[in-house]
Design a protein around this motif. Structure first.
Motif, PDB file in Angstrom:
ATOM      1  N   ASP A  28       0.818  -1.214   0.000  1.00 31.03           N
ATOM      2  CA  ASP A  28       0.000   0.000   0.000  1.00 31.03           C
ATOM      3  C   ASP A  28       0.857   1.273   0.000  1.00 31.03           C
ATOM      4  O   ASP A  28       0.733   2.127   0.882  1.00 31.03           O
ATOM      5  N   ILE A  29       1.707   1.409  -1.010  1.00 32.51           N
ATOM      6  CA  ILE A  29       2.576   2.581  -1.135  1.00 32.51           C
ATOM      7  C   ILE A  29       2.019   3.542  -2.184  1.00 32.51           C
ATOM      8  O   ILE A  29       1.674   3.134  -3.287  1.00 32.51           O
ATOM      9  N   SER A  30       1.955   4.810  -1.808  1.00 37.72           N
ATOM     10  CA  SER A  30       1.564   5.884  -2.727  1.00 37.72           C
ATOM     11  C   SER A  30       2.655   6.948  -2.701  1.00 37.72           C
ATOM     12  O   SER A  30       3.201   7.261  -1.635  1.00 37.72           O
ATOM     13  N   LEU A  31       2.975   7.494  -3.881  1.00 33.45           N
ATOM     14  CA  LEU A  31       3.995   8.535  -3.946  1.00 33.45           C
ATOM     15  C   LEU A  31       3.877   9.313  -5.250  1.00 33.45           C
ATOM     16  O   LEU A  31       3.200   8.879  -6.179  1.00 33.45           O
ATOM     17  N   LYS A  32       4.568  10.457  -5.301  1.00 29.82           N
ATOM     18  CA  LYS A  32       4.636  11.271  -6.507  1.00 29.82           C
ATOM     19  C   LYS A  32       6.075  11.728  -6.721  1.00 29.82           C
ATOM     20  O   LYS A  32       6.817  11.944  -5.765  1.00 29.82           O
ATOM     21  N   VAL A  33       6.454  11.849  -7.986  1.00 31.11           N
ATOM     22  CA  VAL A  33       7.745  12.420  -8.357  1.00 31.11           C
ATOM     23  C   VAL A  33       7.475  13.486  -9.414  1.00 31.11           C
ATOM     24  O   VAL A  33       6.850  13.206 -10.436  1.00 31.11           O
ATOM     25  N   ASN A  34       7.944  14.704  -9.163  1.00 30.20           N
ATOM     26  CA  ASN A  34       7.686  15.825 -10.058  1.00 30.20           C
ATOM     27  C   ASN A  34       8.902  16.122 -10.930  1.00 30.20           C
ATOM     28  O   ASN A  34      10.036  15.753 -10.591  1.00 30.20           O
ATOM     29  N   LEU A  35       8.681  16.786 -12.044  1.00 32.42           N
ATOM     30  CA  LEU A  35       9.782  17.237 -12.882  1.00 32.42           C
ATOM     31  C   LEU A  35      10.660  18.211 -12.097  1.00 32.42           C
ATOM     32  O   LEU A  35      10.168  19.004 -11.294  1.00 32.42           O
ATOM     33  N   GLY A  36      11.967  18.152 -12.342  1.00 32.31           N
ATOM     34  CA  GLY A  36      12.899  19.018 -11.632  1.00 32.31           C
ATOM     35  C   GLY A  36      13.117  18.613 -10.191  1.00 32.31           C
ATOM     36  O   GLY A  36      13.488  19.443  -9.354  1.00 32.31           O
ATOM     37  N   GLU A  37      12.925  17.325  -9.894  1.00 28.62           N
ATOM     38  CA  GLU A  37      13.016  16.840  -8.519  1.00 28.62           C
ATOM     39  C   GLU A  37      13.732  15.505  -8.481  1.00 28.62           C
ATOM     40  O   GLU A  37      13.533  14.647  -9.335  1.00 28.62           O
ATOM     41  N   ILE A  38      14.578  15.325  -7.468  1.00 31.96           N
ATOM     42  CA  ILE A  38      15.203  14.033  -7.197  1.00 31.96           C
ATOM     43  C   ILE A  38      14.608  13.479  -5.908  1.00 31.96           C
ATOM     44  O   ILE A  38      14.702  14.111  -4.849  1.00 31.96           O
ATOM     45  N   VAL A  39      13.986  12.321  -6.011  1.00 29.32           N
ATOM     46  CA  VAL A  39      13.386  11.670  -4.848  1.00 29.32           C
ATOM     47  C   VAL A  39      14.180  10.412  -4.536  1.00 29.32           C
ATOM     48  O   VAL A  39      14.352   9.541  -5.397  1.00 29.32           O
ATOM     49  N   GLY A  40      14.681  10.323  -3.325  1.00 32.99           N
ATOM     50  CA  GLY A  40      15.467   9.176  -2.912  1.00 32.99           C
ATOM     51  C   GLY A  40      14.608   8.103  -2.270  1.00 32.99           C
ATOM     52  O   GLY A  40      13.634   8.400  -1.577  1.00 32.99           O
ATOM     53  N   ILE A  41      14.962   6.844  -2.531  1.00 33.86           N
ATOM     54  CA  ILE A  41      14.323   5.696  -1.886  1.00 33.86           C
ATOM     55  C   ILE A  41      15.401   4.966  -1.096  1.00 33.86           C
ATOM     56  O   ILE A  41      16.373   4.475  -1.677  1.00 33.86           O
ATOM     57  N   ILE A  42      15.258   4.924   0.207  1.00 28.61           N
ATOM     58  CA  ILE A  42      16.229   4.196   1.019  1.00 28.61           C
ATOM     59  C   ILE A  42      15.498   3.231   1.942  1.00 28.61           C
ATOM     60  O   ILE A  42      14.342   3.438   2.309  1.00 28.61           O
ATOM     61  N   GLY A  43      16.191   2.160   2.289  1.00 25.21           N
ATOM     62  CA  GLY A  43      15.612   1.141   3.152  1.00 25.21           C
ATOM     63  C   GLY A  43      16.585  -0.009   3.294  1.00 25.21           C
ATOM     64  O   GLY A  43      17.506  -0.159   2.481  1.00 25.21           O
ATOM     65  N   PRO A  44      16.409  -0.846   4.300  1.00 23.76           N
ATOM     66  CA  PRO A  44      17.312  -1.987   4.484  1.00 23.76           C
ATOM     67  C   PRO A  44      17.106  -3.029   3.404  1.00 23.76           C
ATOM     68  O   PRO A  44      16.133  -2.978   2.639  1.00 23.76           O
ATOM     69  N   ASN A  45      18.029  -3.987   3.318  1.00 22.05           N
ATOM     70  CA  ASN A  45      17.869  -5.084   2.373  1.00 22.05           C
ATOM     71  C   ASN A  45      16.557  -5.815   2.646  1.00 22.05           C
ATOM     72  O   ASN A  45      16.197  -6.075   3.799  1.00 22.05           O
ATOM     73  N   GLY A  46      15.837  -6.144   1.571  1.00 24.48           N
ATOM     74  CA  GLY A  46      14.572  -6.841   1.728  1.00 24.48           C
ATOM     75  C   GLY A  46      13.398  -5.945   2.054  1.00 24.48           C
ATOM     76  O   GLY A  46      12.297  -6.440   2.334  1.00 24.48           O
ATOM     77  N   ALA A 205      22.525  10.278  -0.643  1.00 24.04           N
ATOM     78  CA  ALA A 205      21.116  10.675  -0.593  1.00 24.04           C
ATOM     79  C   ALA A 205      20.972  12.101  -0.084  1.00 24.04           C
ATOM     80  O   ALA A 205      20.172  12.889  -0.604  1.00 24.04           O
ATOM     81  N   GLU A 206      21.753  12.445   0.906  1.00 25.82           N
ATOM     82  CA  GLU A 206      21.670  13.785   1.486  1.00 25.82           C
ATOM     83  C   GLU A 206      22.116  14.853   0.487  1.00 25.82           C
ATOM     84  O   GLU A 206      21.551  15.946   0.431  1.00 25.82           O
ATOM     85  N   LYS A 207      23.116  14.540  -0.321  1.00 20.47           N
ATOM     86  CA  LYS A 207      23.621  15.491  -1.310  1.00 20.47           C
ATOM     87  C   LYS A 207      22.662  15.652  -2.485  1.00 20.47           C
ATOM     88  O   LYS A 207      22.459  16.759  -2.987  1.00 20.47           O
ATOM     89  N   LEU A 208      22.051  14.547  -2.900  1.00 20.89           N
ATOM     90  CA  LEU A 208      21.291  14.532  -4.140  1.00 20.89           C
ATOM     91  C   LEU A 208      19.818  14.911  -3.990  1.00 20.89           C
ATOM     92  O   LEU A 208      19.265  15.621  -4.832  1.00 20.89           O
ATOM     93  N   CYS A 209      19.179  14.428  -2.949  1.00 22.40           N
ATOM     94  CA  CYS A 209      17.727  14.309  -2.958  1.00 22.40           C
ATOM     95  C   CYS A 209      16.996  15.525  -2.384  1.00 22.40           C
ATOM     96  O   CYS A 209      17.352  16.037  -1.320  1.00 22.40           O
ATOM     97  N   ASP A 210      15.962  15.934  -3.105  1.00 24.40           N
ATOM     98  CA  ASP A 210      15.069  16.970  -2.594  1.00 24.40           C
ATOM     99  C   ASP A 210      14.143  16.397  -1.532  1.00 24.40           C
ATOM    100  O   ASP A 210      13.803  17.083  -0.561  1.00 24.40           O
ATOM    101  N   ARG A 211      13.724  15.172  -1.750  1.00 22.76           N
ATOM    102  CA  ARG A 211      12.926  14.448  -0.763  1.00 22.76           C
ATOM    103  C   ARG A 211      13.452  13.022  -0.658  1.00 22.76           C
ATOM    104  O   ARG A 211      14.012  12.489  -1.617  1.00 22.76           O
ATOM    105  N   ILE A 212      13.249  12.428   0.502  1.00 18.73           N
ATOM    106  CA  ILE A 212      13.670  11.049   0.719  1.00 18.73           C
ATOM    107  C   ILE A 212      12.487  10.263   1.269  1.00 18.73           C
ATOM    108  O   ILE A 212      11.775  10.736   2.164  1.00 18.73           O
ATOM    109  N   ILE A 213      12.286   9.072   0.721  1.00 14.04           N
ATOM    110  CA  ILE A 213      11.257   8.154   1.215  1.00 14.04           C
ATOM    111  C   ILE A 213      11.979   6.953   1.825  1.00 14.04           C
ATOM    112  O   ILE A 213      12.792   6.304   1.165  1.00 14.04           O
TER     113      ILE A 213
END
Length: 253
Positions: A28-46, A205-213
């Motif tokens: 049940d994941i919902s998200l949006k990515v807009n033009l001109g934006e870098i969104v990071g996805i981080i999480g543990p293995n699995g 991720a900290e350098k690149l991303c406008d938002r992080i999930i």
């Protein structure tokens, strides 16, 4: 540019005594990515990152939920146009070792229906941006790990897509190769592209991303800017924030 609503992906696995059980790799994941934006996805293995990215890249059909790719305000509906809109890099892409990177890019350009003159111009541009001039005509099977990764990325960007989905593109690379990829992503953001970027490297991720999930066990446990996540996680160190947020089981069950 990209919108996902209530994505669920269910798999079946074998337990002891050949008992089959189902589980939601993405829940049940919902998200949006807009033009001109870098969104990071981080999480543990699995955590479900790769499964999520494959659904967002329209390479895997969700069990339920939907993914929408937009061009302006219009939804892109044809499969051909969707593929042209996305540059997808997976962690286990295999390239044709006997081809040179130039030959690989020429073939990819033809697959995307690009004009021959446009392919040549785009190859020159991509080679310059990713610093590939010194090896672009060498066989891929002779390239170093970093060079091979840049060749793989070049294949994903030859058609000049508006959305990049990159799954751990700098994993295991040397600093120079990693910097070339990070710099490219920042330039593409400045050019108005949308970037969805999975990484295990918190500093990256900290350098690149406008938002992080942050996701764990198939669910989003936190989302926001770096500053917002630090406030929520109670630390000025993103790595520590990640540990605090992922470690709180009540956030993701």
């Amino acid at each position: 540019m990209l919108e996902a609503n209530n994505l669920i992906k269910t798999f079946v696995r074998n337990e002891k005594h050949n008992v089959k059980t189902s589980f939601n790799a993405v829940n049940d994941i919902s998200l949006k990515v807009n033009l001109g934006e870098i969104v990071g996805i981080i999480g543990p293995n699995g955590a479900g990152k790769t499964t999520l990215l494959r659904m967002l890249g329209c390479l895997m059909k969700p069990t339920s939920g939907e993914v929408k790719i937009y061009s302006g305000k219009e939804i892109v509906k044809s499969e051909k146009d969707i593929k042209k809109s996305i540059g997808y890099l997976s962690g286990n892409t295999k390239l044709y070792g006997r081809l040179s990177t130039r030959e690989l890019l020429t073939m990819a350009g033809n697959i995307y229906g690009m004009e021959t003159s446009d392919i040549k111009k785009r190859i020159d541009m991509v080679s310059d941006v990713l610093n590939m001039d010194s090896f672009i005509d060498n066989r891929i099977e002779k390239l170093s790990t970093g060079q091979t990764q840049r060749a793989s990325i070049s294949r994903c960007i030859i058609h000049n897509p508006m959305l990049y989905i990159f799954d751990e593109p700098t994993l295991g690379l040397d600093i120079l190769s990693s910097n070339a990829i990070v710099d490219f992503m920042l330039k593409e953001k400045e050019a108005g592209k949308a970037v969805l970027y999975s990484t295990h490297y918190m500093e990256e991720a900290e350098k690149l991303c406008d938002r992080i999930i942050i996701i764990n066990k198939g669910k989003i446990v936190a989302e926001g800017t770096v500053d917002e996540l630090k406030n929520e996680g109670g630390s000025d160190n993103l790595r520590e924030v990640f540990g605090n947020l992922v470690g709180r089981e009540e956030d993701w069950v």
